[in-house]
Design a protein around this motif. Structure first.
Motif, mmCIF file in Angstrom:
data_model
loop_
_atom_site.group_PDB
_atom_site.id
_atom_site.type_symbol
_atom_site.label_atom_id
_atom_site.label_comp_id
_atom_site.label_asym_id
_atom_site.label_seq_id
_atom_site.Cartn_x
_atom_site.Cartn_y
_atom_site.Cartn_z
ATOM 1 N N LEU A 76 35.663 145.351 14.390
ATOM 2 C CA LEU A 76 36.238 144.124 13.839
ATOM 3 C C LEU A 76 37.677 143.965 14.308
ATOM 4 O O LEU A 76 38.091 142.861 14.682
ATOM 5 N N PHE A 99 37.490 142.870 17.870
ATOM 6 C CA PHE A 99 37.089 141.462 18.001
ATOM 7 C C PHE A 99 38.311 140.564 17.891
ATOM 8 O O PHE A 99 38.509 139.644 18.681
ATOM 9 N N SER A 117 40.277 138.374 21.032
ATOM 10 C CA SER A 117 40.431 136.918 21.017
ATOM 11 C C SER A 117 41.860 136.528 20.679
ATOM 12 O O SER A 117 42.134 135.372 20.395
ATOM 13 N N LEU A 171 38.146 133.154 24.965
ATOM 14 C CA LEU A 171 37.148 132.908 23.935
ATOM 15 C C LEU A 171 35.745 133.105 24.502
ATOM 16 O O LEU A 171 34.861 133.630 23.828
ATOM 17 N N LEU A 189 33.058 135.839 23.121
ATOM 18 C CA LEU A 189 31.687 135.586 22.665
ATOM 19 C C LEU A 189 30.731 136.624 23.224
ATOM 20 O O LEU A 189 29.877 137.150 22.519
ATOM 21 N N LEU A 243 27.587 143.406 18.548
ATOM 22 C CA LEU A 243 26.828 143.274 17.306
ATOM 23 C C LEU A 243 25.394 143.740 17.511
ATOM 24 O O LEU A 243 24.840 144.452 16.666
ATOM 25 N N PHE A 298 23.335 146.719 15.536
ATOM 26 C CA PHE A 298 22.045 146.631 14.859
ATOM 27 C C PHE A 298 21.083 147.703 15.361
ATOM 28 O O PHE A 298 20.326 148.271 14.573
ATOM 29 N N LEU A 313 38.907 128.111 6.414
ATOM 30 C CA LEU A 313 37.852 127.431 7.168
ATOM 31 C C LEU A 313 37.679 126.000 6.685
ATOM 32 O O LEU A 313 37.186 125.143 7.406
ATOM 33 N N TRP A 329 44.846 124.755 12.889
ATOM 34 C CA TRP A 329 45.566 126.001 12.641
ATOM 35 C C TRP A 329 46.617 126.168 13.713
ATOM 36 O O TRP A 329 46.505 125.639 14.802
ATOM 37 N N LEU A 375 19.639 134.320 18.738
ATOM 38 C CA LEU A 375 20.740 134.845 19.564
ATOM 39 C C LEU A 375 20.633 134.347 20.997
ATOM 40 O O LEU A 375 21.632 134.180 21.676
ATOM 41 N N MET A 388 26.043 127.582 20.043
ATOM 42 C CA MET A 388 26.851 128.677 19.521
ATOM 43 C C MET A 388 26.618 128.918 18.040
ATOM 44 O O MET A 388 26.712 130.042 17.560
ATOM 45 N N ILE A 432 24.150 131.517 17.076
ATOM 46 C CA ILE A 432 24.517 132.936 17.149
ATOM 47 C C ILE A 432 24.735 133.477 15.747
ATOM 48 O O ILE A 432 24.285 134.570 15.405
ATOM 49 N N VAL A 468 22.736 136.500 14.005
ATOM 50 C CA VAL A 468 23.358 137.703 13.447
ATOM 51 C C VAL A 468 22.939 137.899 12.003
ATOM 52 O O VAL A 468 22.619 139.014 11.574
ATOM 53 N N LEU A 498 19.309 139.164 11.984
ATOM 54 C CA LEU A 498 19.229 140.562 12.417
ATOM 55 C C LEU A 498 19.768 141.481 11.329
ATOM 56 O O LEU A 498 19.206 142.539 11.048
ATOM 57 N N GLY A 499 20.873 141.059 10.682
ATOM 58 C CA GLY A 499 21.464 141.879 9.620
ATOM 59 C C GLY A 499 20.498 142.061 8.474
ATOM 60 O O GLY A 499 20.296 143.180 7.981
ATOM 61 N N ILE A 514 31.742 140.285 9.400
ATOM 62 C CA ILE A 514 31.463 139.854 10.773
ATOM 63 C C ILE A 514 31.169 138.370 10.818
ATOM 64 O O ILE A 514 31.636 137.647 11.701
ATOM 65 N N PHE A 574 34.268 136.417 10.585
ATOM 66 C CA PHE A 574 34.971 136.384 11.875
ATOM 67 C C PHE A 574 34.285 135.440 12.847
ATOM 68 O O PHE A 574 34.936 134.652 13.545
ATOM 69 N N LEU A 605 32.414 132.820 12.272
ATOM 70 C CA LEU A 605 32.661 131.417 11.924
ATOM 71 C C LEU A 605 34.008 130.959 12.458
ATOM 72 O O LEU A 605 34.128 129.900 13.080
ATOM 73 N N LEU A 650 35.721 132.303 14.866
ATOM 74 C CA LEU A 650 35.710 132.307 16.337
ATOM 75 C C LEU A 650 35.054 131.044 16.871
ATOM 76 O O LEU A 650 35.589 130.374 17.766
ATOM 77 N N LEU A 651 33.903 130.685 16.287
ATOM 78 C CA LEU A 651 33.190 129.513 16.793
ATOM 79 C C LEU A 651 33.995 128.248 16.532
ATOM 80 O O LEU A 651 34.053 127.350 17.370
ATOM 81 N N ARG A 652 34.630 128.174 15.367
ATOM 82 C CA ARG A 652 35.442 126.999 15.075
ATOM 83 C C ARG A 652 36.574 126.878 16.083
ATOM 84 O O ARG A 652 36.854 125.815 16.622
ATOM 85 N N LEU A 674 26.712 127.090 25.068
ATOM 86 C CA LEU A 674 27.265 128.259 25.748
ATOM 87 C C LEU A 674 27.289 128.083 27.255
ATOM 88 O O LEU A 674 28.185 128.572 27.936
#
Lengths: 496, 141, 112
Positions: free
Chosen positions: A140, A143, A147, A155, A159, A166, A170, B134, B140, C20, C25, C28, C32, C35-36, C88, C91, C93, C95-97, C108
């Motif tokens: 984390l 990550f 970025s 970015l 990704l 990740l 898993f 968010l 931001w 995935l 995007m 993704i 995740v 998968l979690g 995760i 994070f 969310l 990142l994608l924003r 992508l």
């Protein structure tokens, strides 16, 4: 109790650096550097204690071994602790003088400490799930670091980095779940004990394969390496340097630790696979590096190729091979970080990372050229520099085990590495600045002294690896001994 | 989102959720519950209130008051571990203290409770911060 | 019971991998999450589900003295895994924003 310190101290400094966010820059930087220095001190004192007294074990909350959270430090983990804390400290020093990308903020300091806490935790974790948790702490932080600054290119790299890591997490957790279902324990010493007790009829092939696959993605070995060169060159340079020096080594460390403890004795499937993977990793990384002209990308592909040498040590799995692999990890971590730092200095002076557009550094700054020359030759493994000892021990172990194909590919890769380093030397240092760049009004920039000083520190460490090679090799040999002597590990943790 | 109905409900929901979260935090030692779940509940209450009365000043005020909780929480959690190191055998070693209060009787205090409170505060701080950041419309920095 | 849950886990993994591999995007994050959850269920199953199952932390060859004991460890592991995947996802969310803000893309393949 000192084994807890590598985890507690970075956590303490995360809190400290976030809570001095309103104070002056001086105070923040003092907190940052003092945290790094204290971590080095702790790591070195753990190393000396381990060398004197053997494996140190501590139980969190005083719960007995298979049930509680166990923290174990043997020589290998102590070496890795010392190595990463030194690397992180030097890169921190460097990042303070970098002055671009807005790196001097309390959040950045907290993230560096978070990364360090995760790595240290993974090195001393005594059970698999705990290791997974520390991996996630490390990931984390990484990550956010990768970025950091949110450049467009960055970015995109983030990704890829995030999704691949990740997926590897898993794999790791799924393996842990299956392993727990099979054996009923996650403590690594207890696992090793049960695997040895029950022998081959305990079928842990699938969980081991899943877990090793998770580690393989994290350490970027063939065929899972593609995310590394696509992402490691995008963040601000101090962060790339830190990642390339330390992060993949954590993957390799856990692979060696896991395999050394939890393999069914006499089963040669995994070692054969490691050998095959080692050769393919080395060759594919170095071949792809030859076509690169962006210096950070080129160095990133070289990380992949050199991970192969470490895996080669794991595949041979003799005392000499493991000693060589551990020595190689030490040398590589220092040298690779330094090559990144030097490419940053070259960027400050010539204003580009593109090899074709740069040049003239040998005339303009001969001192930096010397620093680069020493690091590059240490990476290639020219005697008497640090890469040589690691590679020599690995090759000798390979010849002793009669794995001639892999020895040959390792030698071949060494030559190609030399070729790449000579390419950087020619393009960036030896040749003059190209005409058309000069016509565009090119001027040499200035590199702050602190940047050069941190690079000099790493070169001094590289040289001291040669000077003190006897002591270092002895320490690595002790580490390899402890890795092979699983019974001592089990005894230290479980007292049986 | 400035509907009267939601605003009226949000006031009650926030107080009920905060009380419930403390209850769940305290029963966490032996029964289902604990710091993480309590923290989630409390932060949900705070977030619902902020959504109902959405305005930029309220948002930044909530952020300013709630976000430092994550540092306080970390300090408490780490402190409970270090207390175990000082008084006990090991890091995170649970320590129990008895507190005699005349009318209420004896209360058991322990470092696991301190740890849970730390987790509770940290979760509130992080959750509220993440959701509000968010949610924010403006860019931001 | 085990068979049903095994199928559920398999389906969740499939859906997660499918998401995935999509180009969008936002998918993704869904991937995740799936998968979690699949992994959490796998941990839950690993200790045995039927009432007469033995807790798996027993010593080699030993049997539990009382029937109906559950294994407490997987639940603790799952809680930890949930907390981690929560962090995760938060994070991701962000990142994608941010990526959307900087590039204006949700695809992508269009990221160059």
């Amino acid at each position: 109790m000192i084994v807890f310190a590598p985890i507690i101290i970075p956590l303490l400094f995360i809190i400290l650096s976030l809570s001095v966010a309103k104070a002056s820059k001086k105070v923040q930087q003092t907190v940052f550097l003092s945290g790094n220095i204290i971590t080095i001190g702790v790591a070195i004192s753990i190393l000396t204690t381990v060398l004197k007294e053997g494996i140190i074990v501590a139980q969190a909350g005083a719960w007995e071994a298979p049930f509680g959270i166990t923290i174990v430090a043997d020589t290998f983990s102590a070496i890795m602790l010392t190595l990463t804390s030194i690397t992180v400290a030097v890169v921190s020093l460097y990042s303070l003088a970098w002055r671009e990308n807005n790196l001097n903020t309390p959040v950045f300091y907290a993230l560096i400490f978070g990364l360090q806490m995760g790595m240290n935790g993974a090195f001393v974790a005594g059970d698999l799930f705990n290791m997974y948790v520390w991996f996630e702490v490390m990931l984390l932080s990484s990550f956010v670091l990768i970025s950091y600054g949110s450049d467009k290119k960055q970015l995109k790299g983030t990704l890829k980095y995030v999704s691949m890591n990740l997926v590897s997490s898993f794999f790791f957790v799924a393996g842990i779940a299956l392993l727990y279902g099979k054996t009923g324990t996650l403590n690594m010493a207890d696992l090793a004990y049960r695997v040895r007790e029950m022998g081959p009829e305990l079928d842990i092939f699938a969980p081991s394969a899943l877990i090793l696959m998770g580690f393989a993605i994290k350490s970027a070995i063939f065929p899972f390496f593609f995310w590394l060169p696509d992402s490691y060159h995008t963040p601000p340079l101090p962060i790339s340097a830190l990642f390339s020096g330390t992060l993949t080594k954590v993957g390799v460390y856990s692979m060696i630790r896991f395999y050394a403890l939890i393999h069914v004795p006499g089963d040669s499937f995994f070692t054969q696979m490691f050998l095959f993977i080692a050769s393919t990793t080395m060759i594919s990384g170095v071949l792809m590096a030859t076509s690169q002209f962006e210096v950070r990308r080129l160095l990133s592909f070289h990380i992949v190729s050199q991970i192969g040498y470490m895996i080669l040590g794991l595949g041979l799995f003799t005392k000499l091979a493991l000693t060589g692999a551990i020595f190689y990890i030490i040398g590589h971590c220092i040298v690779k970080t330094n090559l990144f730092l030097l490419s940053g200095i070259a960027y400050k002076i010539t204003g580009t990372f593109d090899l074709k557009k740069s040049g003239g550094l040998m005339k303009h700054k001969p001192f930096i050229a010397v620093l680069f020359f020493i690091s590059a030759m240490a990476l290639v493994g020219i005697p008497p520099l640090s890469g040589f000892f690691g590679k020599f021990m690995l090759l000798k172990a390979g010849v002793e085990s009669q794995e001639f194909i892999h020895v040959a590919s390792a030698l071949f890769v060494s030559f190609l590495t030399l070729f790449s380093m000579v390419k950087i030397w020619n393009e960036s240092y030896a040749k003059p600045i190209p005409e058309e760049i000069i016509n565009q009004g090119f001027k040499f920039g200035k590199a702050p002294k602190q940047l050069i000083a941190s690079s000099v520190l790493l070169v001094l460490i590289t040289i001291s690896l040669t000077v003190g090679s006897k002591f270092i090799i002895d320490t690595c040999a002790t580490a390899a001994d402890q890795l092979l002597n699983v019974d001592a590990y089990i005894n230290a943790v479980l007292h049986i | 989102m400035n509907t009267t109905l939601l605003q009226l409900a949000a006031k009650f929901i926030r107080s009920i959720m905060l009380v419930a979260s403390v209850f769940i935090l305290l029963r966490g030692h032996n029964a289902p519950g604990g710091g993480f779940i309590g923290g989630l509940l409390a932060s949900a209450g705070i977030v619902i209130y902020t959504i109902a009365f959405y305005s930029l000043p309220l948002l930044s005020k909530t952020l300013r008051t709630i976000a430092p909780l994550r540092i306080v929480g970390l300090i408490l959690a780490l402190g409970s571990g270090i207390l175990g190191l000082i008084f006990g055998e090991s890091f995170l070693h649970a320590q129990w203290f008895k507190l005699n209060i005349p009318i209420l009787g004896t209360i058991d205090l322990s470092t696991p409770l301190l740890f849970d409170i730390g987790v509770y505060l940290a979760v509130i701080g992080v959750m509220v911060m993440v959701i509000l950041l968010l949610m924010e419309d403006r860019k931001w920095n | 019971m085990e068979l049903i849950l095994a199928i559920v886990v398999a389906v969740l993994y499939t859906v997660g991998v499918y998401f995935l591999l999509r180009r969008s995007m936002v998918r993704i994050i869904f991937g995740v999450l799936f998968l979690g959850n699949a992994t959490n269920l796998l941990i839950f199953m690993s200790s045995g589900l039927t009432p007469d199952a033995q807790p798996s932390f027993l010593n080699i060859g030993a049997e539990a003295s009382k029937q109906g004991l559950a294994d407490p460890l997987p639940q603790a592991l799952i809680l930890t895994a949930i907390v981690i995947s929560f962090g995760i996802v938060a994070f991701l969310l962000t990142l994608l924003r941010k990526t959307h803000e900087v590039t204006g893309e949700n695809d992508l393949d269009q990221l160059k």
